[in-house]
Write an enzyme that holds these catalytic residues in place. Sequence first.
Site, PDB file in Angstrom:
ATOM      1  N   HIS A  70       0.627  -0.750   0.264  1.00 54.39           N
ATOM      2  CA  HIS A  70       0.384   0.187  -0.053  1.00 54.39           C
ATOM      3  C   HIS A  70       0.307   1.306  -0.352  1.00 54.39           C
ATOM      4  CE1 HIS A  70      -3.454  -2.876   0.578  1.00 54.39           C
ATOM      5  NE2 HIS A  70      -3.802  -2.304   1.553  1.00 54.39           N
ATOM      6  N   HIS A  80      -3.514  -1.795  -3.806  1.00 50.87           N
ATOM      7  CA  HIS A  80      -4.113  -0.650  -3.309  1.00 50.87           C
ATOM      8  C   HIS A  80      -4.647   0.218  -4.049  1.00 50.87           C
ATOM      9  CE1 HIS A  80      -8.354   0.494  -1.067  1.00 50.87           C
ATOM     10  NE2 HIS A  80      -8.128  -0.088  -0.529  1.00 50.87           N
ATOM     11  N   GLU A  88     -13.448  -8.561   1.699  1.00 52.15           N
ATOM     12  CA  GLU A  88     -13.547  -7.648   1.394  1.00 52.15           C
ATOM     13  C   GLU A  88     -14.566  -7.347   0.558  1.00 52.15           C
ATOM     14  OE1 GLU A  88     -11.593  -5.576   5.264  1.00 52.15           O
ATOM     15  OE2 GLU A  88     -10.287  -5.520   3.247  1.00 52.15           O
ATOM     16  N   CYS A 112      -9.373   1.778   8.723  1.00 53.08           N
ATOM     17  CA  CYS A 112      -9.428   3.233   7.195  1.00 53.08           C
ATOM     18  C   CYS A 112     -10.562   3.892   8.049  1.00 53.08           C
ATOM     19  CB  CYS A 112      -9.648   1.876   6.568  1.00 53.08           C
ATOM     20  SG  CYS A 112     -10.440   0.570   6.376  1.00 53.08           S
TER      21      CYS A 112
HETATM   22  O1  FUB Z   1      -6.384  -1.907   2.796  1.00 49.83           O
HETATM   23  C1  FUB Z   1      -6.223  -0.751   3.124  1.00 49.83           C
HETATM   24  C2  FUB Z   1      -8.034  -1.072   3.986  1.00 49.83           C
HETATM   25  O2  FUB Z   1      -8.087  -1.900   4.527  1.00 49.83           O
HETATM   26  C3  FUB Z   1      -9.115  -1.517   2.849  1.00 49.83           C
HETATM   27  O3  FUB Z   1      -9.797  -0.335   1.713  1.00 49.83           O
HETATM   28  C4  FUB Z   1     -10.343  -1.589   3.855  1.00 49.83           C
HETATM   29  O4  FUB Z   1     -10.974  -2.174   2.899  1.00 49.83           O
HETATM   30  C5  FUB Z   1      -9.374  -1.925   4.745  1.00 49.83           C
HETATM   31  O5  FUB Z   1      -8.756  -3.305   4.331  1.00 49.83           O
HETATM   32 ZN    ZN Z   2     -12.355   1.214   5.639  1.00 52.21          ZN
END
Ligand code: FUB
Ligand code: ZN
Length: 644
Positions: A144, A196, A324, A420
């Site tokens: 990330h 991400h 998710e 988050c």
């Molecule tokens: O991975 C970063 C954030 O944490 C994601 O956007 C959420 O879904 C959680 O996994």
């Molecule tokens: Zn979140």
Amino acid sequence: MREFSLKEIKMQDDFWRGYQKLVAKETIPYQYQVLNDEIEVDVQAERQDNNLPAGKSHALANLRIAAGQENGEHFGWFFQDSDVYKWLESLAYSLLNQSDAALEKLADEVIDLIAEAQEADGYLNTFFQLTRPNLKYRQLYFSHELYCAGHLIEAAIAYDLATGKTKLLAIAEKFVEHIAAHFGAESQKIQGADGHQEIELALVRLYEHTGNQDYLDLADFFIEVRGKDPDFYAKEIAENIELGLSTETPLVNLEYLQAYTQPKYQTQAKGHAVRMLYMASGMAKIAQHTADKHLLAACEIIWQDIAETKMYITGGVGSTVQGEAFTSSYDLPNETMYCETCTAIALANFSFEMFKLTRRHQYLETMERALYNCVLAGAAIDGKHFFYVNPLSINPDHCAENPDLGHVKPQRPDWLGCACCPPNFARTVASVQHYFYTRAEETLYVNLFGASQIVTADFQLQQKTEFPYDNQISLTYQGIPQKIILRKPSWWQNLEVKTTGKYREFAEYLEFQAANKLEIQLTFSQPVKAMIANPLLQQAINQTAIQRGPFVYCLEEPGNEFSVELCHLQPENLAAEVFETADILPRTLNIKVQGTASKRWQEKLLYQEYFKSETAAVWHLIPYHLWGNRGLTKMKVWLPLQSS
Ligand code: FUB
Ligand code: ZN
């Protein structure tokens, strides 16, 4: 179409301004204390898994260790830095709403810390700096780094706007320089995208803020490169092993990462929901500036897939905890869903970007649905407890015993190991006014309703209303001659328009021609509506959800004589009564409806032959976003229809 600067719009209403005051007074100081591990809080893992980080945040400590100010090890998720950036962004917006010297000082200190943590070459990510420095940009299949960079950029833009201080912007631009030196179309650079999405939309925002075309081009590169070589991640893993840098051999799920094909060829919402929506927002933003028809077409079809088949009535998305993620069309389980607060925030953003791109009002309906329901449910009314996933039906006993519900919390925790959502909630509320108005050429768009004011160099607009508590809006315009397009939400009825100028009425909007001055007065009603779902959505079959105005309602135990499972409603005979109380928020609009309660519960049997057994009952409903503020309770949004 473009947004107004947040400096130009002020919220003045009880509802959103009330939330903004809460965020400024409670949420932002509280979140700092949590990020700095200076108060005892119950930091829960986001789902039942003992391997997940929990117990503390450590986000600021990670930065202090990277800055050499403290000894220790990185703790928390590999994107823990983004919690700090989102917190800073919300603080910046909050300063725009009301100055606060103490908060600004705190922000300056955190910015100094970030500057210290940044490496001399511009790189900044405490997880890689502290745990695997020789794998920077080499584990993009999960990394990330660019997601965190994106949140840093967004915070920097907000802080510059709020204070005129550019230190954070300089940090962000230096990091972007580092990113641009490593990623790009040139063959010697990395031809892959981060695990991400977020950098894409942030870079477009940076382009809009600075006018530097390189940022837009880099955003475009990241959208273009995702999925271009579906083997990219497998190759990077193999290369790391070959070079002795890592022994990790993960199975990469390309759908989860939206990297199975290039975004412009994607036609469905697949994989991790927040990633999908951040990517789509980035695509829509790029298309606004480049008029890229492929991106526009992909955005339209993805949005349609979501709004027509994959969105909960509360505006949350994500049907499963596994990844998710989105699942198939019309699969929206109410108890096991994901519906992460961040997904609703992301859907509101994507919808807003689509409106700016196309001027089509359908996007505003969805944006509003997400904002007034799932997004706001993300926090308790004390501003210090937060939901990560937002169920539409809950039984706390089931949550306690059923491992498939390990991710569903019956009460908002103090904080989460994966945090988050809480600062995402704060930044969204603190900047909510940017959704209210937009402009294009000589046209001003009024998208949402709430007492507020825009003051720009060439005009002023005052929106006066008690909405959502009342059904009248008056608008006073003064300035250059221009068109004013006012959205007609689907929930308005019996609209009456009075104006000092001329107007035309269309299905989805009203169009006024303002000379230098214009007065508009609107009166409407917000009837209580019994909503039903497409029959293909079997999880809502033979059920109704109550909605009034933009608010979806729910049943919870307090205030009801019978258990929520027993509720049956007949939409034709609701005899609904709307009444204001100070029960939860100082001003809460509750609804009372006539229905029945099943009496079959009196029998001890689990199963028996059908018989009709209902007793008249009055049901008290509250706005969905306020559920869970009165202790542990069962809750339901979809309520069975009464058998005739
Ligand atoms: O991975 C970063 C954030 O944490 C994601 O956007 C959420 O879904 C959680 O996994
Ligand atoms: Zn979140």
